[in-house]
Write an enzyme that holds these catalytic residues in place. Structure first.
Site, PDB file in Angstrom:
ATOM      1  N   ASP A  82      15.649  19.104 -30.839  1.00 28.66           N
ATOM      2  CA  ASP A  82      15.436  18.457 -29.413  1.00 28.66           C
ATOM      3  C   ASP A  82      14.484  19.147 -28.747  1.00 28.66           C
ATOM      4  OD1 ASP A  82      16.513  20.993 -28.928  1.00 28.66           O
ATOM      5  OD2 ASP A  82      18.373  20.398 -28.441  1.00 28.66           O
ATOM      6  N   HIS A 409      16.716  16.264 -39.102  1.00 27.35           N
ATOM      7  CA  HIS A 409      17.061  15.934 -37.822  1.00 27.35           C
ATOM      8  C   HIS A 409      16.194  16.602 -36.692  1.00 27.35           C
ATOM      9  CE1 HIS A 409      19.997  14.284 -34.695  1.00 27.35           C
ATOM     10  NE2 HIS A 409      19.573  15.396 -34.086  1.00 27.35           N
ATOM     11  N   ASP A 461      21.194  14.718 -47.083  1.00 28.07           N
ATOM     12  CA  ASP A 461      19.752  14.582 -46.682  1.00 28.07           C
ATOM     13  C   ASP A 461      20.036  13.327 -45.703  1.00 28.07           C
ATOM     14  OD1 ASP A 461      17.378  14.846 -45.984  1.00 28.07           O
ATOM     15  OD2 ASP A 461      16.491  14.559 -47.713  1.00 28.07           O
ATOM     16  N   GLU A 470      19.798  19.603 -39.100  1.00 25.85           N
ATOM     17  CA  GLU A 470      19.117  20.061 -38.074  1.00 25.85           C
ATOM     18  C   GLU A 470      18.526  21.490 -38.213  1.00 25.85           C
ATOM     19  OE1 GLU A 470      18.786  19.542 -33.206  1.00 25.85           O
ATOM     20  OE2 GLU A 470      20.861  19.542 -34.092  1.00 25.85           O
TER      21      GLU A 470
END
Length: 601
Positions: A82, A409, A461, A470
């Protein structure tokens, strides 16, 4: 993003040095793994990127951070997949990098990586200095985790909230402030041999922030409620500055508060961004092993008992009170982003094995005596599992090995870069077009440690399985020191792996820069730049022509062409085979030159 709630948050400071070589034959290229972990920190940079940025699919972002609140908070690192800048895990990560730079200084220098790790540290500490504009003010977060998670965009396209949150006398956060002080003081030690002025500046901020943390006590999540569901701190143990200042005051502080903060009472089986007891215990044990405990020896022996408890629990020799392990031999603490825990444990065990080895000591566990080499071997087993010695034969360090996760991710990694896709990516468009895209990520986020497998060594995956795919700053940071230390164990030539191609539009050549020497002439400083040029495609490259920008000095290892600032491969290297590399050097003052691939066949 790590959303776990570990047992206790302690905020450590640190450090000192030592590292002892042990010879052993190894099959992994730890030097290559180290280089990739440092590349991950470049991929996570926020702010205006420098001219020597090696991760080319990233560009400037977050250039207005803090300005709505009247403060410059540009810079620092994005936390995970993020774009929030969380102060606590960022500070822990910088602390881990600094500890590594201290204890394994010689290893980094031999690998020509000292410049890169200091750059990684400084990107964080420069930001922390900005976060501390006044003595009792510390800005602890930029961005809103909730709104950020509703969007899937590149950092360069962010449309989510960039609200900044601060700590002050009325809104304390001893845990976050203490860890920030730890990071700055540790970095002060790391920079001391190379930049004494910057080292002194870091120490000034470290002392002031530590004083603020101690005087105004409280959990930062009570002051920055926005952080609670992402990084919930469950306690605080203020860091100390004894190693950085040689000031007995800070050692006395750690001793006087050992019971109140749990340092001698809490025996733990994990080490993480939130639970740092084991780190404090091993650091104070180091003083004891070095004969520097003085009148505090009896208390430091209590710290040592807890350090040994952690070690015995990891080594499965703690009378049943052991760390859980997967069938494949991996430390397993919790489902969410588990690999951060074996990574952190392996770092602590690596440094502790060196401290014990230098002092010619061993650890007596309930289930037997263990020697320093056994501890180092166990730390190595965790690193090897991460690099591919596991039931899946899969490297969990992205970009390393022949097989690694392709659907990470991570917003920036999963969306075509600005250089190829010039239009901005909208919040919803990112989810529909890129998050749900079935193909491999268009970029490769080298050195990212993904969350990893579950308790049964199973791994999916898939971007949507974010618990496993992530990466985080706090997961990768401890591996930097581990890989630098393990590299000294290897007595076989480095092995190189052909990376999986991810984008047909990608340039087939990778450049890895390092500074191998420097000197001053007439008051101006000059640097010897070494550039390793590697064919990362699966086809031979011929007629490669490189264009240089900002090259002011002489260059060796390439042949100049008639075109200005353009060079080609030397006559003795007519073809650059897949996964092969060659190197060249140049000398100049100031910043390194920019290199572009002009043409190739």
């Amino acid at each position: 993003m790590a959303t776990t709630t570990p047992s206790h948050a302690i905020l450590v400071l640190l450090l000192s040095l030592v590292a002892i070589g042990v010879s052993a034959v190894e099959s992994f290229d730890y030097g290559a793994a180290l280089d990739k972990t440092l590349l991950f920190f470049e991929a996570q940079r926020s702010g205006k990127l420098p001219s020597n940025q090696r991760v080319k699919w990233r560009s400037n972002s977050g250039l207005g951070d803090g300005y709505p609140q009247g403060v410059n908070l540009v810079g620092g690192y994005y936390d995970a997949g993020d774009h929030v800048k969380f102060g606590l895990p960022m500070a822990f990560s910088v602390t881990m990098l600094s500890w590594a730079a201290l204890d394994f200084k010689e290893d980094f220098m031999k690998l020509n990586q000292m410049g890169h790790i200091l750059e990684a540290i400084k990107w964080g500490t420069d930001y922390f200095i900005k976060c501390h504009p006044q003595q009792n003010v510390l800005w602890g977060q930029v961005g809103d985790g909730v709104s950020d998670h509703y969007c899937w965009q590149r950092a360069e396209d962010m449309t989510t909230s960039r609200t900044a949150y601060k700590l002050d006398a009325e809104h304390p956060g001893s845990d976050l402030a203490g860890e920030t002080a730890a990071a700055l003081a540790a970095a002060s030690l790391a920079f001391k041999p190379f930049d004494s002025a910057y080292s002194s500046l870091l120490l000034v901020h470290a002392k002031q922030i530590l004083s603020f943390a101690d005087r105004f006590r409280g959990l930062f999540t009570e002051s920055i409620g926005n952080s609670k569901q992402f990084y919930t701190s469950s306690g605080y143990y203020l860091s100390f500055c004894f190693s950085a200042t040689n000031d007995e005051y800070y050692l006395k502080y750690a001793v006087d508060n050992c019971a109140a903060f749990g340092g001698t009472g809490w025996a733990v089986k994990e080490f993480s961004w939130d639970n740092k007891y084991a780190g404090v215990q091993i650091l104070l044990t180091k003083l004891l092993l070095e004969g520097r405990a003085g009148k505090y020896a009896s208390t430091l022996h209590q710290y040592q008992a807890k350090a040994d408890y952690f070690t015995c629990a990891c080594m499965q020799k703690n009378d049943g009170y052991n760390v859980k392990m997967t069938p494949g031999g991996l430390i397993y603490v919790r489902e969410w982003n588990n690999l951060q825990y074996p990574a952190s444990a392996s770092f602590l065990l690596t440094v502790y094995s060196d401290y014990l080895s230098k002092a010619k000591k061993s650890v007596l566990c309930p289930d037997g005596l263990i020697q320093p080499q056994q501890i180092l071997n166990f730390a190595k087993s965790q690193a090897d599992y991460i690099l591919g010695k596991n039931p899946k034969s899969l490297s969990y360090l992205v970009g390393y090995g022949q097989r690694y996760p392709l659907h990470v991710h991570h917003r920036g990694d999963s969306i075509a870069p600005v250089s190829l896709l010039h239009s901005a990516i909208g919040c919803v468009e990112g989810f529909e077009t890129w998050y749900k895209w079935q193909e491999a990520n268009p970029n490769v986020i080298h050195g990212a440690l993904v969350g990893g497998p579950n308790a049964n060594d199973e791994f999916t995956d898939n971007r949507s399985v974010y618990e496993q795919t992530e990466p985080t700053l706090s997961g990768t940071a401890p591996l930097v020191g581990v890989f630098s230390r393990l590299h000294t164990l290897s007595s076989v030539p480095s092995q190189h792996y052909a990376p999986v191609p991810h984008s047909k539009a990608a340039v087939p050549v990778e450049f890895l820069h390092s500074i191998t020497n420097s000197w001053t002439v007439g008051g101006e400083k000059y640097y010897r730049h070494k550039v390793a040029m590697k064919n990362i495609s699966q086809k031979p490259i011929v007629d490669l022509k490189l264009q240089f920008e900002g090259l002011t000095g002489p260059l060796w290892g390439l042949t100049p062409t008639q075109a200005k600032n353009t060079y080609e491969l030397p006559q003795w290297i007519q073809t650059l085979q897949p996964n092969s590399e060659c190197s060249f050097v140049y000398i100049q003052g100031g910043a390194q030159a920019k290199i572009f691939v002009q043409s190739y066949h």
